[in-house]
Design a protein around this motif. Structure first.
Motif, PDB file in Angstrom:
ATOM      1  N   VAL A 112       0.789  -1.214   0.087  1.00  0.00           N
ATOM      2  CA  VAL A 112      -0.061   0.132   0.178  1.00  0.00           C
ATOM      3  C   VAL A 112       0.935   1.280  -0.187  1.00  0.00           C
ATOM      4  O   VAL A 112       1.269   1.339   0.831  1.00  0.00           O
ATOM      5  CB  VAL A 112      -1.016  -0.159   1.359  1.00  0.00           C
ATOM      6  CG1 VAL A 112      -1.710   1.210   1.120  1.00  0.00           C
ATOM      7  CG2 VAL A 112      -1.735  -1.032   1.420  1.00  0.00           C
ATOM      8  N   GLY A 113       0.660   1.948  -1.069  1.00  0.00           N
ATOM      9  CA  GLY A 113       1.508   3.322  -0.982  1.00  0.00           C
ATOM     10  C   GLY A 113       2.904   3.235  -0.839  1.00  0.00           C
ATOM     11  O   GLY A 113       3.670   4.035  -0.280  1.00  0.00           O
ATOM     12  N   THR A 114       3.485   2.218  -1.631  1.00  0.00           N
ATOM     13  CA  THR A 114       5.041   1.964  -1.539  1.00  0.00           C
ATOM     14  C   THR A 114       5.657   1.865  -2.718  1.00  0.00           C
ATOM     15  O   THR A 114       5.184   0.824  -3.448  1.00  0.00           O
ATOM     16  CB  THR A 114       5.381   1.013  -0.281  1.00  0.00           C
ATOM     17  OG1 THR A 114       6.884   0.991  -0.319  1.00  0.00           O
ATOM     18  CG2 THR A 114       4.909  -0.233  -0.646  1.00  0.00           C
ATOM     19  N   ILE A 117      -1.546  -1.417  -4.219  1.00  0.00           N
ATOM     20  CA  ILE A 117      -2.141  -0.322  -4.459  1.00  0.00           C
ATOM     21  C   ILE A 117      -1.258   1.106  -4.331  1.00  0.00           C
ATOM     22  O   ILE A 117      -0.453   1.286  -3.385  1.00  0.00           O
ATOM     23  CB  ILE A 117      -3.186  -0.033  -3.275  1.00  0.00           C
ATOM     24  CG1 ILE A 117      -4.227  -1.213  -3.025  1.00  0.00           C
ATOM     25  CG2 ILE A 117      -3.946   1.228  -3.196  1.00  0.00           C
ATOM     26  CD1 ILE A 117      -5.131  -1.328  -1.565  1.00  0.00           C
ATOM     27  N   ASP A 118      -1.318   1.668  -5.346  1.00  0.00           N
ATOM     28  CA  ASP A 118      -0.691   2.897  -5.569  1.00  0.00           C
ATOM     29  C   ASP A 118      -1.232   3.925  -6.396  1.00  0.00           C
ATOM     30  O   ASP A 118      -2.075   3.833  -7.247  1.00  0.00           O
ATOM     31  CB  ASP A 118       0.782   2.638  -6.111  1.00  0.00           C
ATOM     32  CG  ASP A 118       1.884   3.560  -5.994  1.00  0.00           C
ATOM     33  OD1 ASP A 118       1.746   4.817  -6.419  1.00  0.00           O
ATOM     34  OD2 ASP A 118       2.655   3.247  -5.059  1.00  0.00           O
ATOM     35  N   LEU A 119      -0.959   5.468  -6.251  1.00  0.00           N
ATOM     36  CA  LEU A 119      -1.517   6.476  -6.766  1.00  0.00           C
ATOM     37  C   LEU A 119      -0.908   6.490  -8.123  1.00  0.00           C
ATOM     38  O   LEU A 119      -1.527   7.104  -9.075  1.00  0.00           O
ATOM     39  CB  LEU A 119      -1.324   7.770  -5.848  1.00  0.00           C
ATOM     40  CG  LEU A 119      -2.031   8.959  -6.311  1.00  0.00           C
ATOM     41  CD1 LEU A 119      -3.570   8.636  -6.339  1.00  0.00           C
ATOM     42  CD2 LEU A 119      -1.729  10.098  -5.649  1.00  0.00           C
ATOM     43  N   ASP A 157      -0.017  -9.452  -8.794  1.00  0.00           N
ATOM     44  CA  ASP A 157      -1.290 -10.263  -9.580  1.00  0.00           C
ATOM     45  C   ASP A 157      -2.208  -9.245  -9.891  1.00  0.00           C
ATOM     46  O   ASP A 157      -3.160  -9.267 -10.918  1.00  0.00           O
ATOM     47  CB  ASP A 157      -1.566 -11.183  -8.685  1.00  0.00           C
ATOM     48  CG  ASP A 157      -0.566 -12.333  -8.561  1.00  0.00           C
ATOM     49  OD1 ASP A 157      -0.603 -13.427  -9.112  1.00  0.00           O
ATOM     50  OD2 ASP A 157       0.510 -12.329  -7.646  1.00  0.00           O
ATOM     51  N   VAL A 158      -2.464  -8.328  -8.764  1.00  0.00           N
ATOM     52  CA  VAL A 158      -3.527  -7.306  -9.112  1.00  0.00           C
ATOM     53  C   VAL A 158      -3.049  -5.959  -8.703  1.00  0.00           C
ATOM     54  O   VAL A 158      -2.499  -5.896  -7.424  1.00  0.00           O
ATOM     55  CB  VAL A 158      -4.844  -7.571  -8.272  1.00  0.00           C
ATOM     56  CG1 VAL A 158      -5.810  -6.343  -8.363  1.00  0.00           C
ATOM     57  CG2 VAL A 158      -5.513  -8.773  -8.662  1.00  0.00           C
ATOM     58  N   GLY A 159      -3.155  -5.054  -9.618  1.00  0.00           N
ATOM     59  CA  GLY A 159      -2.815  -3.580  -9.229  1.00  0.00           C
ATOM     60  C   GLY A 159      -4.088  -2.746  -9.129  1.00  0.00           C
ATOM     61  O   GLY A 159      -4.966  -2.687 -10.132  1.00  0.00           O
ATOM     62  N   ASP A 210      -6.056   6.546  -5.029  1.00  0.00           N
ATOM     63  CA  ASP A 210      -5.959   6.979  -3.524  1.00  0.00           C
ATOM     64  C   ASP A 210      -5.969   5.836  -2.454  1.00  0.00           C
ATOM     65  O   ASP A 210      -6.865   5.018  -2.430  1.00  0.00           O
ATOM     66  CB  ASP A 210      -7.027   8.170  -3.260  1.00  0.00           C
ATOM     67  CG  ASP A 210      -6.924   8.600  -1.656  1.00  0.00           C
ATOM     68  OD1 ASP A 210      -6.176   9.293  -1.469  1.00  0.00           O
ATOM     69  OD2 ASP A 210      -8.027   7.956  -1.070  1.00  0.00           O
ATOM     70  N   ALA A 211      -5.046   5.962  -1.774  1.00  0.00           N
ATOM     71  CA  ALA A 211      -4.969   4.780  -0.874  1.00  0.00           C
ATOM     72  C   ALA A 211      -6.079   4.569   0.309  1.00  0.00           C
ATOM     73  O   ALA A 211      -6.567   3.579   0.296  1.00  0.00           O
ATOM     74  CB  ALA A 211      -3.484   4.800   0.177  1.00  0.00           C
TER      75      ALA A 211
END
Length: 576
Positions: free
Chosen positions: A270-272, A289-291, A303-305, A309-310
């Motif tokens: 997450v956010g990294t 998860i990323d902006l 596998d899933v992007g 917004d986090a």
């Protein structure tokens, strides 16, 4: 009529810029004169432009608003580059205003002429040389907007005769900096939720991209009973009051993070943009998860992007995934982390080296009975204010900071954590102190980093910036020494012929305190942090201290052994 320089300065002050950093000179004289007459701005003249860029970048990171630095023609602008690269890689909005030769001389290989648009091509999201006053309102707006949009660096170049020219008409600068909320795609969230539900044990890796989503991160971690590995930059926002975090990974990390990764059935990032794939689990499903879409999958296969917004993405996931009530994975990771923390605390006990184990250890790794860097970092943590701002030099100073300083209260932290530059802690601390001279700022300085930009200690004195410079004075480039020994090489080229840095500080106008006796450490730290004005605390620390990474292998251990053997052979040979 308003001049180009006056329009720039007024527009920056209107944007909330409070200080401008740099070295005065020739092409930018109209700009510095306009700053002199603008009550809302403070000019801070550094001794080196690199320090100016680091300071401006620090202010941008701490406030989220524009930092501004200046460098004049040729060499002055070139000196900005390292600090600007740090701002770029830290995603800090910074505007650099650079001087240039007069328009009539451009392209003639004039004295000090450098092609700024080419020079800054890689570091700047926007760059432009102003060739006409009529351009200014538009290009200044574009530069500031680009710095915020990336966020990153924008460079505006002013030829020597342009700054004093009048801008035609009643020109104003309209700057638009609002950023939209990027909502994740529902199909991506649904697929991520399916993978998470299929996994028995989830480990999270959370970075500073989740800065505005602390509540959502904690809620999902609890819902999934997931241990949470923090990147160093996430330490500031997620270490405090977090029953799921288990510290950092990588070279500064600890064994519990390696174990939590190894045991995971799924990695949730997450956010990294954590840059060390060798520390991450292999062959497990990964959700990221990323902006920024360009970050997805560039460290490990994903596998899933989920782009967005986090906080929004995590809330959407929380509403779709089933709770994981089995806490065994989380409890094992937390117990391992607590055990490691307890072992670390023993190292900072002043009586540690007096016990049987401590005496044996000291014969191997502290033959000169120097102060242990762990003890210094822990003492600073104990005595520093609850709202202190910390900066740390790249290398071993950051290792000790990450392990022994807790981000409680409203503490903040800065470092060159993406670029990895030397000499960042001192100028970043100057930038932080200029924002609020009543707030405590503590710089964890390596002796190599501090002496690289030593002259800007004078800036702290000249502008009444009450930074506390804590120097880990081990006479070494410590991280390089560690790298050499880990590779089985004898130490070479890392030794530093340091002066008495406390005496140097006193000569420059700071309060200088030198500590050589471990028994005097705690009182000296307390005194230094309590004093008014800038203080340099020069602590002679153990150069033999080893901070093994959490994933140390037999090859690493063999490397250290071989290195020590080679050092011994070299030493014996020199004695003959």
């Amino acid at each position: 009529m308003t001049t180009v320089a006056e329009l720039i300065v007024t527009a920056l002050a209107d944007q909330g810029v409070r200080s401008v950093w740099g070295v005065v000179g020739d092409a930018l004289n109209p700009v510095t004169d306009a700053i002199r007459r603008e009550e809302r701005l403070e000019w801070i003249g550094t001794r080196h432009e690199e320090a100016a860029a680091f300071a401006a970048g620090a202010q941008a990171q701490l406030t989220g608003t524009l930092g501004v630095c200046m460098g004049t023609v040729g060499p002055g602008s070139i000196h900005l580059l390292n600090g600007l690269y740090d701002a770029k890689k830290s995603h800090a909005p910074v505007l650099a205003i650079c001087g240039q030769v007069p328009l009539a001389e451009a392209g003639s290989d004039y004295f000090q002429e450098v092609d700024n648009d080419a020079l800054f091509a890689d570091v700047a999201a926007y760059r432009h040389t102003v060739t006409s006053p009529a351009q200014l309102p538009r290009v200044l707006a574009q530069a500031v907007q680009a710095a915020y949009a990336r966020p990153g660096v924008a460079v505006l170049t002013l030829p020597g005769d342009v700054g004093a020219m009048s801008v035609p008409g009643d020109a104003g600068v309209r700057i638009h900096v609002r950023r939209p909320l990027l909502v994740p795609d529902e199909a991506d969230v649904a697929e991520a939720a399916r993978l998470i539900d299929e996994a028995e044990k989830v480990t999270m890796l959370v970075g500073t991209g989740a800065r505005a989503a602390r509540a959502e991160v904690l809620e999902l971690a609890g819902h999934l009973s997931a241990p949470m590995v923090l990147t160093l930059k996430a330490k500031e926002i997620l270490e405090q009051d977090n029953p799921y975090q288990i510290g950092q990974s990588g070279l500064i990390g600890n064994p519990s993070t390696r174990e939590a990764f190894a045991a995971a059935d799924l990695l949730l990032m997450v956010g990294t943009d954590f840059p060390y794939p060798q520390w991450l689990p292999e062959g497990v499903p990964t959700v990221q998860i990323d902006l920024r879409a360009e970050h997805l999958g560039r460290r490990v296969p994903v596998d899933v992007g989920v782009v967005g917004d986090a906080g929004t993405a995590l809330s959407a996931l929380r509403g779709r995934v089933a709770a994981k009530t089995d806490r065994a994975h989380l409890d094992r990771a937390r117990a391992s982390y607590a055990s490691w923390q307890e072992r670390q605390r023993r190292l900072v006990d002043p009586k540690h080296d007096q016990g049987l184990v401590g005496r044996i250890r000291s014969r191997l790794d502290n033959t000169e009975a120097r102060i242990r860097p762990e003890a210094l970092a822990a003492a600073v943590d104990a005595h520093a204010a609850e709202d202190a701002v910390f900066t740390s030099d790249t290398g071993m100073s950051t290792v000790w900071f990450s392990r022994f300083v807790t981000m409680r209260g409203t503490r903040r932290m800065l470092g060159s954590y993406n670029l990895g530059s030397m000499a960042n802690a001192m100028p970043q601390a100057l930038g932080a102190a200029a924002l609020d001279r009543g707030r405590q700022v503590v710089a964890f300085c390596g002796d190599g980093g501090l002496t690289m930009l030593l002259g800007d200690l004078i800036t702290a004195v000249a502008y009444r910036l009450p930074v506390k410079f804590v120097v880990f004075d081990n006479g070494r480039l410590g991280m390089v020494k560690l790298e050499q020994e880990q590779g089985g090489l004898p130490e070479f080229g890392t030794e530093l012929a340091n002066p008495d840095l406390a005496a140097v500080a006193q000569a420059l106008g700071l309060t200088g305190i030198r500590v050589e006796d471990p028994a005097a450490l705690d009182a000296a730290v307390a005194e230094a942090l309590a004093l008014d004005g800038p203080v340099l605390l020069d602590v002679l620390t153990n150069p033999e201290e080893i901070a093994l990474p959490p994933k140390a292998t037999a090859a690493d251990a063999w490397g250290f052994a071989i290195a020590k053997l080679k050092e011994g052979l070299v030493s014996n040979g020199e004695k003959d």
